[in-house]
Design an enzyme around this catalytic site. Structure first.
Site, PDB file in Angstrom:
ATOM      1  N   GLY A   1       0.802  -1.213  -0.011  1.00 52.36           N
ATOM      2  CA  GLY A   1       0.059  -0.069  -0.011  1.00 52.36           C
ATOM      3  C   GLY A   1       0.896   1.399   0.089  1.00 52.36           C
TER       4      GLY A   1
ATOM      5  N   ASN B   1      -5.111 -11.197  -0.994  1.00 52.23           N
ATOM      6  CA  ASN B   1      -5.146 -12.615  -1.480  1.00 52.23           C
ATOM      7  C   ASN B   1      -5.964 -13.428  -0.426  1.00 52.23           C
ATOM      8  OD1 ASN B   1      -3.577 -13.107  -3.820  1.00 52.23           O
ATOM      9  ND2 ASN B   1      -1.590 -12.662  -2.554  1.00 52.23           N
TER      10      ASN B   1
ATOM     11  N   HIS C   1      -4.830 -16.207 -10.034  1.00 46.28           N
ATOM     12  CA  HIS C   1      -3.544 -15.703  -9.496  1.00 46.28           C
ATOM     13  C   HIS C   1      -3.197 -16.644  -8.832  1.00 46.28           C
ATOM     14  CE1 HIS C   1      -0.492 -12.945  -8.182  1.00 46.28           C
ATOM     15  NE2 HIS C   1      -1.075 -12.726  -7.316  1.00 46.28           N
TER      16      HIS C   1
HETATM   17  N1  APR Z   1      -7.858  -2.209   8.302  1.00 42.79           N
HETATM   18  C1  APR Z   1      -6.842  -1.634   7.536  1.00 42.79           C
HETATM   19  N2  APR Z   1      -5.714  -2.120   7.404  1.00 42.79           N
HETATM   20  C2  APR Z   1      -5.605  -3.329   7.673  1.00 42.79           C
HETATM   21  C3  APR Z   1      -6.644  -4.390   8.289  1.00 42.79           C
HETATM   22  C4  APR Z   1      -7.776  -3.762   8.454  1.00 42.79           C
HETATM   23  N3  APR Z   1      -8.956  -4.310   8.718  1.00 42.79           N
HETATM   24  N4  APR Z   1      -6.190  -5.347   8.446  1.00 42.79           N
HETATM   25  C5  APR Z   1      -4.892  -5.605   8.335  1.00 42.79           C
HETATM   26  N5  APR Z   1      -4.479  -4.334   7.859  1.00 42.79           N
HETATM   27  C6  APR Z   1      -3.068  -4.005   7.352  1.00 42.79           C
HETATM   28  C7  APR Z   1      -2.062  -4.455   8.355  1.00 42.79           C
HETATM   29  O1  APR Z   1      -1.803  -3.466   9.192  1.00 42.79           O
HETATM   30  C8  APR Z   1      -0.911  -4.281   7.336  1.00 42.79           C
HETATM   31  O2  APR Z   1      -0.165  -2.947   7.414  1.00 42.79           O
HETATM   32  O3  APR Z   1      -2.860  -4.448   6.069  1.00 42.79           O
HETATM   33  C9  APR Z   1      -1.330  -4.188   5.770  1.00 42.79           C
HETATM   34  C10 APR Z   1      -0.867  -5.150   5.110  1.00 42.79           C
HETATM   35  O4  APR Z   1       0.340  -4.662   4.745  1.00 42.79           O
HETATM   36  P1  APR Z   1       1.555  -5.933   4.785  1.00 42.79           P
HETATM   37  O5  APR Z   1       1.424  -6.964   5.885  1.00 42.79           O
HETATM   38  O6  APR Z   1       2.772  -5.164   4.741  1.00 42.79           O
HETATM   39  O7  APR Z   1       1.374  -6.916   3.335  1.00 42.79           O
HETATM   40  P2  APR Z   1       1.672  -6.415   1.980  1.00 42.79           P
HETATM   41  O8  APR Z   1       2.973  -7.150   1.634  1.00 42.79           O
HETATM   42  O9  APR Z   1       1.441  -4.939   1.672  1.00 42.79           O
HETATM   43  O10 APR Z   1       0.569  -7.399   1.071  1.00 42.79           O
HETATM   44  C11 APR Z   1      -0.873  -6.749   1.047  1.00 42.79           C
HETATM   45  O11 APR Z   1      -1.463  -7.995  -0.891  1.00 42.79           O
HETATM   46  O12 APR Z   1      -0.393  -9.860  -1.992  1.00 42.79           O
HETATM   47  C12 APR Z   1      -1.343  -9.476  -1.160  1.00 42.79           C
HETATM   48  O13 APR Z   1      -2.453 -11.235   0.539  1.00 42.79           O
HETATM   49  C13 APR Z   1      -1.408 -10.098   0.338  1.00 42.79           C
HETATM   50  O14 APR Z   1      -2.954  -9.252   1.678  1.00 42.79           O
HETATM   51  C14 APR Z   1      -1.720  -9.015   1.322  1.00 42.79           C
HETATM   52  C15 APR Z   1      -1.709  -7.744   0.368  1.00 42.79           C
END
Ligand code: APR
Length: 308
Positions: free
Chosen positions: A14, A120, A175
């Site tokens: 993000g 995912n 995917h």
């Molecule tokens: N609301 C907002 N943010 C959330 C929530 C929620 N309810 N639950 C989790 N998060 C946030 C986490 O705090 C984290 O900062 O989502 C973010 C996910 O980021 P990362 O763990 O760094 O994962 P990332 O590598 O960015 O992957 C994001 O892409 O490939 C897909 O399945 C993978 O879901 C993952 C997404």
């Protein structure tokens, strides 16, 4: 006023997407995450880089949804990665709840937004967003195909030492491991891949593409890829906001195309200001159709495990 893009989940993907987007100077950006202070810190840091980059973009970080009001595009990357001991079903249940809430909260404040989904299992999470947001299929698009195709393009360009701009590759399907790299439709400056690469080298590239996500996870040890997925998000957002009518592989809800119905699936999709404008159908041979069918069955299987 600039368009507004809200990114739910300010983790690696993000926040990196926000960075690519800010550099394009096409929208103000809101980063939302549940971790206190994290989205605020990342947004402020990025905002402070804007004078150096010379970009006039506002970037806000928040733990609530109010600031997302009036967004043109909502990107959902929020979710948990699969951890040791967690089954695929556990992950499906947790992430579908996260995506459902993110959609329900944002649609109230941005009733016209177009959704780009990253979480995912991708194809199924797109379905969750469409259902929970009560959205038409045109307004929910999953990011997967640009990333998978970009990996294949990178490998071909490295192999032949030619510009990435000359390499066109198309990876369709679900995917995951069952994705379908279409070698017959992929080319270098119009020359089909199988004419410019030996069978062995082409097979190796296809295999490396299929396992591209795992290769990065293996190297990073903690976490998964984020630069390339985030770049793909930025390309999709730009195509939408600039109404480019850009054709890119994306996960969209099929209604008969490629012989599939009622699943999100990676196909060549034309993106513009209204979201999904058109699905393009290739003339596929029997083998290619069989691979796509197997991949679709894989997505359908995960759909059956979903309870929403
Ligand atoms: N609301 C907002 N943010 C959330 C929530 C929620 N309810 N639950 C989790 N998060 C946030 C986490 O705090 C984290 O900062 O989502 C973010 C996910 O980021 P990362 O763990 O760094 O994962 P990332 O590598 O960015 O992957 C994001 O892409 O490939 C897909 O399945 C993978 O879901 C993952 C997404």
């Amino acid at each position: 006023m600039k368009p507004k893009v809200s990114i739910i989940g300010a983790g690696m993907t993000g926040a990196t997407a926000a960075h690519w987007l800010a550099d394009k100077e096409i929208a103000d950006i809101v980063l939302v995450d549940i971790v206190e202070g994290m989205p605020q810190g990342k947004a402020l840091d990025m905002q402070e880089s804007m004078p150096v980059a010379g970009k006039d973009v506002r970037i806000i970080g928040t733990n609530g949804y109010e600031d997302t009001a009036g967004s043109d595009v909502i990107v959902i990357t929020a979710g948990l990665p699969r951890k040791p001991g967690m089954s695929r079903d556990d992950l499906l249940a947790i992430n579908s709840e996260i995506v459902a809430k993110a959609t329900e909260e944002t649609i109230k404040l941005s009733p016209d937004a177009i959704y780009i989904i990253l979480t995912n299992p991708l194809d199924v999470m797109c379905y969750v967003a469409m259902k929970k947001g009560n959205l038409p299929r045109e307004r929910v698009i999953g990011q997967a195909g640009i990333l998978d195709s970009a990996r294949m393009r990178a490998f071909v360009s490295m192999e032949l030492d030619v510009s990435v701009e000359n390499v066109n590759c198309y990876v369709l399907g679900g995917h995951g491991d069952s994705m379908v790299p279409l070698t017959r439709h992929s080319n270098v400056a119009g020359i089909p891949l199988n004419e410019i690469l030996s069978k062995d080298r082409l097979d190796a590239i296809v295999e490396r593409t299929r396992k591209g996500g795992g290769e990065i996870v293996g190297l990073l040890k903690t976490g998964s890829a984020y630069y390339a997925p985030a770049a793909a998000i930025a390309q999709m957002v730009e195509a939408i906001l600039k109404d480019k009518h850009l054709i890119v592989p994306s996960s969209v809800y099929l209604q008969g195309e490629y012989g599939q119905r009622d699943i999100f699936f990676g196909v060549p999709a034309q993106l513009g200001r209204t979201g999904l404008e058109k699905v393009y159908e290739y003339d596929l041979n029997e083998e290619e159709m069989a691979e796509l069918k197997a991949s679709a069955e894989h997505v359908a299987e995960t759909m059956r495990d979903l309870s929403i």
